[in-house]
Design a protein around this motif. Structure first.
Motif, PDB file in Angstrom:
ATOM      1  N   ARG A   1      21.239  21.341  10.776  1.00  0.00           N
ATOM      2  CA  ARG A   1      20.829  22.311  11.636  1.00  0.00           C
ATOM      3  C   ARG A   1      19.610  22.702  11.086  1.00  0.00           C
ATOM      4  O   ARG A   1      18.594  23.016  11.622  1.00  0.00           O
ATOM      5  N   ARG A   2      19.523  22.833   9.634  1.00  0.00           N
ATOM      6  CA  ARG A   2      18.332  23.219   8.997  1.00  0.00           C
ATOM      7  C   ARG A   2      17.107  22.170   9.295  1.00  0.00           C
ATOM      8  O   ARG A   2      15.894  22.221   9.414  1.00  0.00           O
ATOM      9  N   ALA A   3      17.661  20.928   9.225  1.00  0.00           N
ATOM     10  CA  ALA A   3      16.468  19.771   9.634  1.00  0.00           C
ATOM     11  C   ALA A   3      16.183  19.680  11.057  1.00  0.00           C
ATOM     12  O   ALA A   3      14.754  19.545  11.245  1.00  0.00           O
ATOM     13  N   LEU A   4      17.019  20.277  11.719  1.00  0.00           N
ATOM     14  CA  LEU A   4      16.579  20.302  13.265  1.00  0.00           C
ATOM     15  C   LEU A   4      15.549  21.420  13.406  1.00  0.00           C
ATOM     16  O   LEU A   4      14.451  21.393  14.125  1.00  0.00           O
ATOM     17  N   VAL A   5      15.649  22.776  12.897  1.00  0.00           N
ATOM     18  CA  VAL A   5      14.697  23.638  12.786  1.00  0.00           C
ATOM     19  C   VAL A   5      13.422  23.390  12.192  1.00  0.00           C
ATOM     20  O   VAL A   5      12.266  23.722  12.848  1.00  0.00           O
ATOM     21  N   GLY A   6      13.479  22.393  11.296  1.00  0.00           N
ATOM     22  CA  GLY A   6      12.396  22.137  10.435  1.00  0.00           C
ATOM     23  C   GLY A   6      11.255  21.163  11.517  1.00  0.00           C
ATOM     24  O   GLY A   6      10.384  21.223  11.602  1.00  0.00           O
ATOM     25  N   ALA A   7      12.182  20.305  12.097  1.00  0.00           N
ATOM     26  CA  ALA A   7      11.524  19.370  13.016  1.00  0.00           C
ATOM     27  C   ALA A   7      11.034  19.878  14.325  1.00  0.00           C
ATOM     28  O   ALA A   7       9.898  19.489  14.651  1.00  0.00           O
ATOM     29  N   ALA A   8      11.833  20.749  14.738  1.00  0.00           N
ATOM     30  CA  ALA A   8      11.329  21.624  15.994  1.00  0.00           C
ATOM     31  C   ALA A   8      10.062  22.353  15.725  1.00  0.00           C
ATOM     32  O   ALA A   8       9.154  22.388  16.444  1.00  0.00           O
ATOM     33  N   SER A   9      10.011  23.285  14.377  1.00  0.00           N
ATOM     34  CA  SER A   9       8.926  23.854  13.997  1.00  0.00           C
ATOM     35  C   SER A   9       7.550  23.084  13.858  1.00  0.00           C
ATOM     36  O   SER A   9       6.708  23.391  14.076  1.00  0.00           O
TER      37      SER A   9
ATOM     38  N   GLY B   1      15.800  11.364  11.301  1.00  0.00           N
ATOM     39  CA  GLY B   1      15.404  12.263  10.180  1.00  0.00           C
ATOM     40  C   GLY B   1      16.328  13.441  10.154  1.00  0.00           C
ATOM     41  O   GLY B   1      17.083  14.139   9.053  1.00  0.00           O
ATOM     42  N   VAL B   2      16.689  13.954  11.262  1.00  0.00           N
ATOM     43  CA  VAL B   2      17.545  15.137  11.331  1.00  0.00           C
ATOM     44  C   VAL B   2      19.273  14.708  11.337  1.00  0.00           C
ATOM     45  O   VAL B   2      19.945  15.325  10.333  1.00  0.00           O
ATOM     46  N   PHE B   3      19.391  13.375  11.576  1.00  0.00           N
ATOM     47  CA  PHE B   3      20.873  12.731  11.262  1.00  0.00           C
ATOM     48  C   PHE B   3      20.744  12.488   9.807  1.00  0.00           C
ATOM     49  O   PHE B   3      21.963  12.890   9.226  1.00  0.00           O
ATOM     50  N   VAL B   4      19.833  12.015   8.786  1.00  0.00           N
ATOM     51  CA  VAL B   4      20.067  11.514   7.816  1.00  0.00           C
ATOM     52  C   VAL B   4      20.179  12.833   6.707  1.00  0.00           C
ATOM     53  O   VAL B   4      20.779  12.811   5.768  1.00  0.00           O
ATOM     54  N   ALA B   5      19.517  13.940   7.085  1.00  0.00           N
ATOM     55  CA  ALA B   5      19.362  15.208   6.126  1.00  0.00           C
ATOM     56  C   ALA B   5      20.736  15.769   6.120  1.00  0.00           C
ATOM     57  O   ALA B   5      21.628  15.582   6.991  1.00  0.00           O
ATOM     58  N   LYS B   6      20.925  16.412   5.214  1.00  0.00           N
ATOM     59  CA  LYS B   6      22.490  16.836   4.502  1.00  0.00           C
ATOM     60  C   LYS B   6      22.902  17.906   5.378  1.00  0.00           C
ATOM     61  O   LYS B   6      23.606  18.026   5.934  1.00  0.00           O
TER      62      LYS B   6
END
Length: 427
Positions: free
Chosen positions: A254-262, A246-251
């Motif tokens: 960094r924002r995806a990583l923040v969302g996944a960790a949160s 999911g983090v890799f596919v996201a544009k």
């Protein structure tokens, strides 16, 4: 000419919508994968915990060993052992029989009546004495050793109990999982006889039990346990893969990583709340006659201790990852924070230089390889976390603190070449 121009405009519109459409699909897929990974994260934690408790005897023994030293568990076990002993020793009845025998041999009726009046207080006193002796045994190191050994030997039987097969020292009866107390009662019997309480020799071999769990719909619980045990290996892998993809596919990675960790952090908080709610349900469902409330609470808290420790560790790790991703991002707040930190470190470096402290070629090399050194510091912190035996939230905070110190040291030592040249000219 106009038609050709219009056609060219349409083609441009279609061409422009293609990448935009793909970006939308990337965002949708990334969000779905991350959400699914966050949903599976707490289930993966429960699955790993359940699997460890079943398949790892040492982990199970470490979990239940503290129960032998807990006052609530000791009191509950001592009460049950004492109650079992006095189901076979009727002190009041024996006293009355003795008085009747003496009366038949000529004891005065008045004296006999007085002796019968002492039967109840005598029985109560003897029961209090036995309870005290049992309490001493239960509080001794011998009992703790016996408790550990019994649980170690019974571990395979516990596996059978949780899978619905039962048998051995741990058995299943209805909605309860029980631990056989016969070895402990035999120890108490021998201790009482050795203390001069000869009546304890009358106690036969007792097949009593101590309730470990009393769970409604135990059959459903077994089914859920079997499923979690089966997925104990794969659920964590699936959750991590979903989050990573999911983090890799996201544009915006960094924002995806923040969302996944949160999201993982929120999932761990939800798991903690679920354990608290289930604790209340569990305690309300257990009758006091089966297991005292305080003993049941201690038992539950001890059994889920490793699960709580694990979810707190993951919660702290997720928050650290989210915080790191935010601080290293391109937002105005993140950029200003980094600038202020760099300015503060630069001020400290300038003060050190004015005091005569020089890094020389080392400072120049550090400045030239600053990015590589940062990556190495992060990699070392990650490797330390991976190879740490049983990391906790404090461990993660310690490693994060050491990483920040390392990054600050790299920033402090790194000196621009022009600064070196300027200092050389001045000296």
């Amino acid at each position: 000419m106009n038609e050709r121009s219009d056609l060219t405009g349409d083609e441009r519109g279609v061409a422009g919508s293609g990448p935009a459409g793909r970006q939308r699909w990337r965002t949708i897929v990334a969000v779905l994968l991350i959400v699914l990974g966050c949903v599976l994260a707490p289930l993966a934690g429960v699955a790993v915990w359940a699997r460890n408790q079943v398949t790892n005897t040492d982990r199970y023994v470490r979990t239940v060993a503290p129960l032998a030293a807990d006052p609530a568990i000791q009191a509950a076990v001592a009460d049950q052992i004492t109650a079992q002993i006095f189901t076979y020793l009727d002190i009041q009845g024996l006293t009355n029989q003795t008085v009747d025998a003496l009366a038949a041999r000529g004891l005065r009726p008045r004296v006999a009546d007085q002796l019968r009046g002492f039967a109840a207080p005598l029985a109560s006193g003897i029961q209090s004495f036995v309870r005290t002796e049992v309490g001493k045994i239960v509080q001794s190191q011998a009992f703790a050793d016996a408790w550990v050994q019994a649980n170690r030997v019974a571990h395979q039987a516990l596996v059978k109990a949780l899978t619905g097969q039962g048998g051995g020292a741990v058995t299943v009866e209805g909605d309860t999982v029980n631990l056989n107390l016969a070895p402990f009662i035999e120890t108490v019997k021998q201790r009482l006889v050795a203390s001069g309480f000869g009546l304890a020799a009358r106690i036969p071999e007792v097949n009593a039990s101590f309730v470990l769990f009393d769970v409604k719909n135990l059959t459903r619980a077994r089914s859920a346990f079997d499923l979690l045990n089966t997925l104990g290996i794969w659920l964590p892998i699936i959750a991590l893969v979903l989050l990573g993809v999911g983090v890799f596919v996201a544009k915006d990675h960094r924002r995806a990583l923040v969302g996944a960790a949160s999201g993982v952090a929120v999932a761990m908080v939800g798991l903690g709340l679920s354990l608290a709610v289930f604790r209340t349900i569990y305690l309300d469902a257990i009758p006091a006659a089966v297991l005292p409330h305080d003993a049941a609470a201690v038992l539950y808290d001890t059994i889920v201790a490793y699960l709580r420790l694990g979810l707190r560790t993951i919660l702290v790790l997720a928050l650290v990852v989210a915080g790191g991703a935010l601080v290293t991002g391109q937002s105005t707040t993140a950029v200003r924070t980094r600038q202020r930190l760099a300015a503060g470190i630069g001020w400290l470096r300038g003060g050190a230089e004015r005091a005569g402290w020089r890094t020389g070629p080392v400072g120049t090399w550090v400045y030239a390889n600053k990015q590589l050194l940062r990556i190495a510091a992060v990699a070392l912190a990650a490797l330390a976390l991976v190879f740490w035996g049983q990391p906790t939230g404090k461990t993660i905070l310690l490693l994060a603190g050491l990483l920040l110190v390392a990054l600050a040291l790299i920033e402090f030592l790194g000196r621009p070449p022009e600064r070196t040249a300027e200092i050389t000219t001045q000296t």
